[in-house]
Scaffold this motif. Structure first.
Motif, PDB file in Angstrom:
ATOM      1  N   UNK A 256      36.108  35.683  43.473  1.00  0.00           N
ATOM      2  CA  UNK A 256      35.115  34.792  43.201  1.00  0.00           C
ATOM      3  C   UNK A 256      33.767  35.787  44.025  1.00  0.00           C
ATOM      4  N   UNK A 257      34.019  36.896  44.899  1.00  0.00           N
ATOM      5  CA  UNK A 257      33.131  37.632  45.419  1.00  0.00           C
ATOM      6  C   UNK A 257      32.691  38.816  44.663  1.00  0.00           C
ATOM      7  N   UNK A 258      33.223  38.627  43.212  1.00  0.00           N
ATOM      8  CA  UNK A 258      32.592  39.692  42.196  1.00  0.00           C
ATOM      9  C   UNK A 258      33.337  41.023  42.334  1.00  0.00           C
ATOM     10  N   UNK A 259      34.325  41.306  43.064  1.00  0.00           N
ATOM     11  CA  UNK A 259      35.059  42.360  43.472  1.00  0.00           C
ATOM     12  C   UNK A 259      36.375  42.390  42.753  1.00  0.00           C
ATOM     13  N   UNK A 260      36.386  43.487  41.851  1.00  0.00           N
ATOM     14  CA  UNK A 260      37.627  43.833  41.146  1.00  0.00           C
ATOM     15  C   UNK A 260      38.561  44.745  42.217  1.00  0.00           C
ATOM     16  N   UNK A 261      39.965  44.395  42.471  1.00  0.00           N
ATOM     17  CA  UNK A 261      40.717  45.056  43.374  1.00  0.00           C
ATOM     18  C   UNK A 261      41.981  45.672  42.540  1.00  0.00           C
ATOM     19  N   UNK A 262      42.290  46.891  42.915  1.00  0.00           N
ATOM     20  CA  UNK A 262      43.534  47.243  42.169  1.00  0.00           C
ATOM     21  C   UNK A 262      44.725  47.707  43.348  1.00  0.00           C
ATOM     22  N   UNK A 263      45.776  47.010  43.197  1.00  0.00           N
ATOM     23  CA  UNK A 263      46.774  47.145  44.203  1.00  0.00           C
ATOM     24  C   UNK A 263      48.257  47.794  43.938  1.00  0.00           C
TER      25      UNK A 263
END
Length: 341
Positions: A256-263
């Motif tokens: 919801x913070x508009x960030x895409x994260x790759x793990x």
């Protein structure tokens, strides 16, 4: 005999006039019935309420959509015409999640009361009903598992904060089997990486990777600075597993913070990339192409963005240049002035 007898006005013969596209009937008189095209999408018989789910079926080239009024519509992807519609799928309960089985032959729907149903979406026949333990909480995601220890199972997550399993057996009404616990807030999304990796994300920003064969937690992914974020910015809205020749197993999370994260969940890299999408509002939808060359995000303001992720290698992106190259915006538009699904 002074009685008055009317001839019986019933159809005794019928013939289709192909050149004129009309049906001819014969009773006490001849009558022509011209055939007219009926656009069901404009007839008021499609969605009359907010659409909550939409899936593309590659086998039949169709789009299946469900709404708050518990209606399911089947659309031709190429023409946009509605092919079929069936309603009252969950009575007065709204459809909150949908999925296909592993062969994309059957449709699984989940409702706000926790009940799942399996459908033949070609004719609207309900094939199975999967019942949750009481009290029955809203379903937010459905997955179908095939192979390994859990051979043909249906998995759901939701406001119960548990991962629930049903064996895809022959019984038409089934109670749930085992349940996995680990989340302390509502689960909003889930993703599967066969054969045994399951990822779930919750409203409080926690991501858990499970081994679905053993039911154990493999790892928990911690978003940097989560405690400093507003409660409304912590929710994990979408999870997608990416896999190709460049990397073995990467999980993409949208929050919801508009960030895409790759793990990196296979190696030891951990969090590889954080990319601020600069959407107008919180992220609620995302997908990737089969080759994981492009990534698409959608926000609650109705904006869609397409990203080039072909340069992402699965390694940690530490510099600004590496981050920009790994996830580069190609184009964006406002699909509609409402939230994406």
């Amino acid at each position: 005999d002074k009685g008055y007898y009317r001839p019986e006005n019933r159809i005794s013969a019928a013939h289709y006039d192909r050149p004129r596209r009309q049906l001819l009937t014969a009773s006490t008189f001849l009558k022509a019935w011209p055939l007219k095209n009926w656009d069901m999408s404009r007839s008021g018989l499609c969605h009359g309420d907010a659409v909550t789910c939409a899936l593309y079926n590659p086998n039949f080239h169709q789009v299946i959509s469900g709404d708050y009024s518990s209606n399911v519509c089947v659309w031709e992807a190429e023409t946009g015409r509605m092919r079929f519609r069936f309603g009252g799928c969950h009575g007065t309960q709204k459809i909150t999640a949908m999925s296909f089985d592993r062969d994309s032959r059957r449709l699984v729907t989940g409702a706000s009361n926790g009940i799942l149903k399996i459908w033949n979406f070609s004719n609207g026949q309900c094939m199975k009903e999967l019942l949750p333990p009481p009290p029955g909480d809203e379903v937010t995601a459905i997955l179908c598992v095939q192979g390994g220890y859990q051979n043909r199972s249906v998995v759901s997550v939701g406001w119960s904060r548990k991962v629930s399993f049903w064996e895809d057996g022959k019984e038409k009404i089934q109670d749930s089997g085992r349940q996995l616990t680990g989340h302390v807030d509502d689960i909003l999304c889930a993703a599967l990486a066969p054969p045994s990796n399951l990822a779930t994300g919750s409203y409080d920003g926690v991501i858990i990777i499970w081994n679905i064969d053993s039911g154990s937690i493999r790892m928990k992914l911690h978003i940097p600075g989560l405690d400093s974020k507003l409660l409304t910015e912590r929710a994990v809205e979408k999870l997608i597993f990416l896999k190709n020749e460049r990397y073995a197993g990467v999980l993409a999370s949208c929050s919801a913070d508009r960030i895409v994260r790759f793990w990196d969940i296979v190696g030891s890299n951990g969090l590889c990339l954080e990319a601020d999408t600069k959407h107008a509002n919180c992220l609620v939808a995302a997908c990737s192409d089969p080759g994981n060359m492009y990534f698409v995000t959608g926000c609650s303001a109705g904006y869609i963005k397409v990203w080039d992720i072909s340069q992402f290698t699965g390694e940690v992106c530490s510099t600004i240049e590496q981050k920009h190259a790994a996830m580069r915006e190609l184009r964006h538009w406002q699909a509609r002035p409402f939230a994406s699904t």
